[in-house]
Design a protein around this motif. Structure first.
Motif, PDB file in Angstrom:
ATOM      1  N   SER A   1      -7.916   3.989  -4.403  1.00  0.00           N
ATOM      2  CA  SER A   1      -8.559   5.126  -5.050  1.00  0.00           C
ATOM      3  C   SER A   1      -8.121   5.202  -6.507  1.00  0.00           C
ATOM      4  CB  SER A   1      -8.188   6.418  -4.328  1.00  0.00           C
ATOM      5  OG  SER A   1      -6.786   6.603  -4.387  1.00  0.00           O
ATOM      6  N   TRP A   2      -8.793   6.042  -7.267  1.00  0.00           N
ATOM      7  CA  TRP A   2      -8.356   6.386  -8.615  1.00  0.00           C
ATOM      8  C   TRP A   2      -7.341   7.520  -8.511  1.00  0.00           C
ATOM      9  CZ3 TRP A   2     -11.305   5.531 -13.591  1.00  0.00           C
ATOM     10  CH2 TRP A   2     -12.101   4.384 -13.516  1.00  0.00           C
ATOM     11  N   LEU A   3      -6.553   7.694  -9.577  1.00  0.00           N
ATOM     12  CA  LEU A   3      -5.512   8.724  -9.568  1.00  0.00           C
ATOM     13  C   LEU A   3      -5.494   9.448 -10.910  1.00  0.00           C
ATOM     14  CD1 LEU A   3      -2.973  10.129  -8.396  1.00  0.00           C
ATOM     15  CD2 LEU A   3      -1.640   8.185  -9.252  1.00  0.00           C
ATOM     16  N   LEU A   4      -5.628  10.772 -10.844  1.00  0.00           N
ATOM     17  CA  LEU A   4      -5.500  11.629 -12.033  1.00  0.00           C
ATOM     18  C   LEU A   4      -4.174  12.363 -11.950  1.00  0.00           C
ATOM     19  CD1 LEU A   4      -8.105  13.984 -13.650  1.00  0.00           C
ATOM     20  CD2 LEU A   4      -5.913  14.935 -12.896  1.00  0.00           C
ATOM     21  N   MET A   5      -3.440  12.422 -13.072  1.00  0.00           N
ATOM     22  CA  MET A   5      -2.206  13.195 -13.155  1.00  0.00           C
ATOM     23  C   MET A   5      -2.238  14.066 -14.407  1.00  0.00           C
ATOM     24  SD  MET A   5       0.776  10.579 -11.803  1.00  0.00           S
ATOM     25  CE  MET A   5       0.155   9.111 -12.593  1.00  0.00           C
ATOM     26  N   TRP A   6      -1.976  15.351 -14.228  1.00  0.00           N
ATOM     27  CA  TRP A   6      -1.968  16.328 -15.318  1.00  0.00           C
ATOM     28  C   TRP A   6      -0.575  16.945 -15.379  1.00  0.00           C
ATOM     29  CZ3 TRP A   6      -3.638  18.408 -19.609  1.00  0.00           C
ATOM     30  CH2 TRP A   6      -3.374  19.747 -19.911  1.00  0.00           C
ATOM     31  N   THR A   7       0.146  16.714 -16.485  1.00  0.00           N
ATOM     32  CA  THR A   7       1.531  17.182 -16.604  1.00  0.00           C
ATOM     33  C   THR A   7       1.571  18.613 -17.109  1.00  0.00           C
ATOM     34  OG1 THR A   7       2.366  14.943 -16.978  1.00  0.00           O
ATOM     35  CG2 THR A   7       3.746  16.771 -17.727  1.00  0.00           C
ATOM     36  N   GLN A   8       2.245  19.474 -16.344  1.00  0.00           N
ATOM     37  CA  GLN A   8       2.437  20.864 -16.735  1.00  0.00           C
ATOM     38  C   GLN A   8       3.747  21.072 -17.484  1.00  0.00           C
ATOM     39  OE1 GLN A   8       1.945  22.491 -12.643  1.00  0.00           O
ATOM     40  NE2 GLN A   8       0.464  23.875 -13.612  1.00  0.00           N
ATOM     41  N   ALA A   9       4.793  20.367 -17.080  1.00  0.00           N
ATOM     42  CA  ALA A   9       6.107  20.551 -17.694  1.00  0.00           C
ATOM     43  C   ALA A   9       6.971  19.338 -17.368  1.00  0.00           C
ATOM     44  CB  ALA A   9       6.775  21.832 -17.182  1.00  0.00           C
ATOM     45  N   GLY A  10       8.087  19.209 -18.091  1.00  0.00           N
ATOM     46  CA  GLY A  10       8.943  18.054 -17.899  1.00  0.00           C
ATOM     47  C   GLY A  10       8.286  16.813 -18.470  1.00  0.00           C
ATOM     48  N   ALA A  11       8.648  15.642 -17.952  1.00  0.00           N
ATOM     49  CA  ALA A  11       8.099  14.399 -18.476  1.00  0.00           C
ATOM     50  C   ALA A  11       8.123  13.324 -17.401  1.00  0.00           C
ATOM     51  CB  ALA A  11       8.884  13.924 -19.696  1.00  0.00           C
ATOM     52  N   GLY A  12       7.103  12.467 -17.425  1.00  0.00           N
ATOM     53  CA  GLY A  12       7.039  11.332 -16.522  1.00  0.00           C
ATOM     54  C   GLY A  12       6.817  10.048 -17.299  1.00  0.00           C
ATOM     55  N   LEU A  13       7.094   8.950 -16.669  1.00  0.00           N
ATOM     56  CA  LEU A  13       6.818   7.628 -17.230  1.00  0.00           C
ATOM     57  C   LEU A  13       5.832   6.960 -16.283  1.00  0.00           C
ATOM     58  CD1 LEU A  13       7.549   5.623 -19.515  1.00  0.00           C
ATOM     59  CD2 LEU A  13       9.254   4.656 -17.962  1.00  0.00           C
ATOM     60  N   VAL A  14       4.621   6.680 -16.785  1.00  0.00           N
ATOM     61  CA  VAL A  14       3.543   6.176 -15.941  1.00  0.00           C
ATOM     62  C   VAL A  14       3.142   4.792 -16.424  1.00  0.00           C
ATOM     63  CG1 VAL A  14       1.223   6.593 -15.048  1.00  0.00           C
ATOM     64  CG2 VAL A  14       2.722   8.530 -15.557  1.00  0.00           C
TER      65      VAL A  14
END
Length: 291
Positions: free
Chosen positions: A30-43
């Protein structure tokens, strides 16, 4: 959660501490959407990797190795996520944000839109549990971090995801687009006018009058802000509008062309094929064959 089947839609919300991470060597079907609200990620996906923070949206295509985690040095990462199969018309919205290997990075969405995007994705999570009134509704006393969507609820969820996606992609600036502080507000106003009525008889002169600029000044500011001319933006908005009409109505190609602001079906077909790779009739036929 295991890798979802390609036909499923799954929506969820995470608030993860340092140390969290997910790795999929074969990617996801599948496709994947990610929306960051706070903090931080490494994608990371394939050869593309970005640190994402508040107000950043990432959309990952299927079938390419993925690895995402709380960013080094960050204490946590709070984000919405949705596994889905995209509607065909979404490709044009995502195109300017492509980074290779199916990675789409939509950075720095204006803060004024954050709450509305949060609300759209929150509605997606609620709608994932929706059933017609004649049937008993599932229990909702306890919130859950992720919901697998089936039946008519899937269309409601995709509608909410589409809202979040359009808000983000229409408002953020693709990397590499030049910026001009003087023109920000006026260019945003012109973009809003185009998006609100893509089929209207827009011209550089009429758009310039709406923001009290000369046509030459608007053209200069618009190119500096967006990397395209005002009329290129109008044509793209009209094609996107037409794709939506082809997808959800039975209007014939001539009616779609007129409703989208094109002067003739021939002009419409040529512009549509340039953006979507096939003529309007073939585009609709493919959609119906896949449904």
């Amino acid at each position: 959660m295991s890798i979802p089947a390609a036909e499923l839609t799954i929506v969820g919300h995470y608030d993860k501490p340092a140390g969290y991470g997910t790795r999929r060597p074969a990617g996801s079907p599948s496709w994947l959407l990610m929306w960051t609200q706070a903090g931080a990620g490494l994608v990371a996906q394939g050869g593309a990797s970005y640190e994402v923070g508040t107000g950043d949206m990432v959309v990952l295509g299927s079938g390419v190795a993925q690895h995402y985690r709380v960013a080094p040095g960050a204490g946590w990462w709070r984000f919405w996520w949705v596994h889905f199969q995209p509607r065909a018309s979404w490709a044009v919205w995502l195109g300017p944000y492509a980074r290779g290997d199916g990675y789409h990075f939509v950075p720095r969405v204006p803060e004024a839109l954050h709450e509305r995007i949060d609300q759209a994705l929150g509605r997606a999570l609620r709608d994932a549990r929706w059933v017609p009134p004649a049937a008993p509704a599932p229990g909702r006393d306890m919130p859950t971090p992720a919901v697998v969507v089936a039946g008519p609820a899937r269309e409601l969820v995709l509608g909410a995801v589409e809202e979040a996606l359009v808000l983000a992609t229409a408002s953020a600036r693709p990397e590499g687009a030049r910026q001009s502080g003087e023109g920000d507000e006026r260019v945003r106003r012109v973009l809003a006018l185009i998006a609100a009525e893509p089929g209207a008889p827009h011209s550089v002169a009429s758009l310039a009058r709406a923001v009290a600029l000369s046509p030459s000044r608007l053209a200069h500011l618009f190119a500096a802000e967006t990397g395209q001319s005002p009329m290129q933006a109008v044509r793209l908005a009209r094609v996107r509008h037409a794709a939506s009409l082809l997808e959800v109505t039975d209007m014939d190609v001539g009616q779609v062309a007129a409703a989208s602001g094109f002067v003739s079906p021939f002009h419409f077909s040529r512009a549509f094929k340039r953006e979507y790779g096939l003529p309007p009739r073939d585009y609709r036929a493919r959609l119906r064959a896949e449904s």
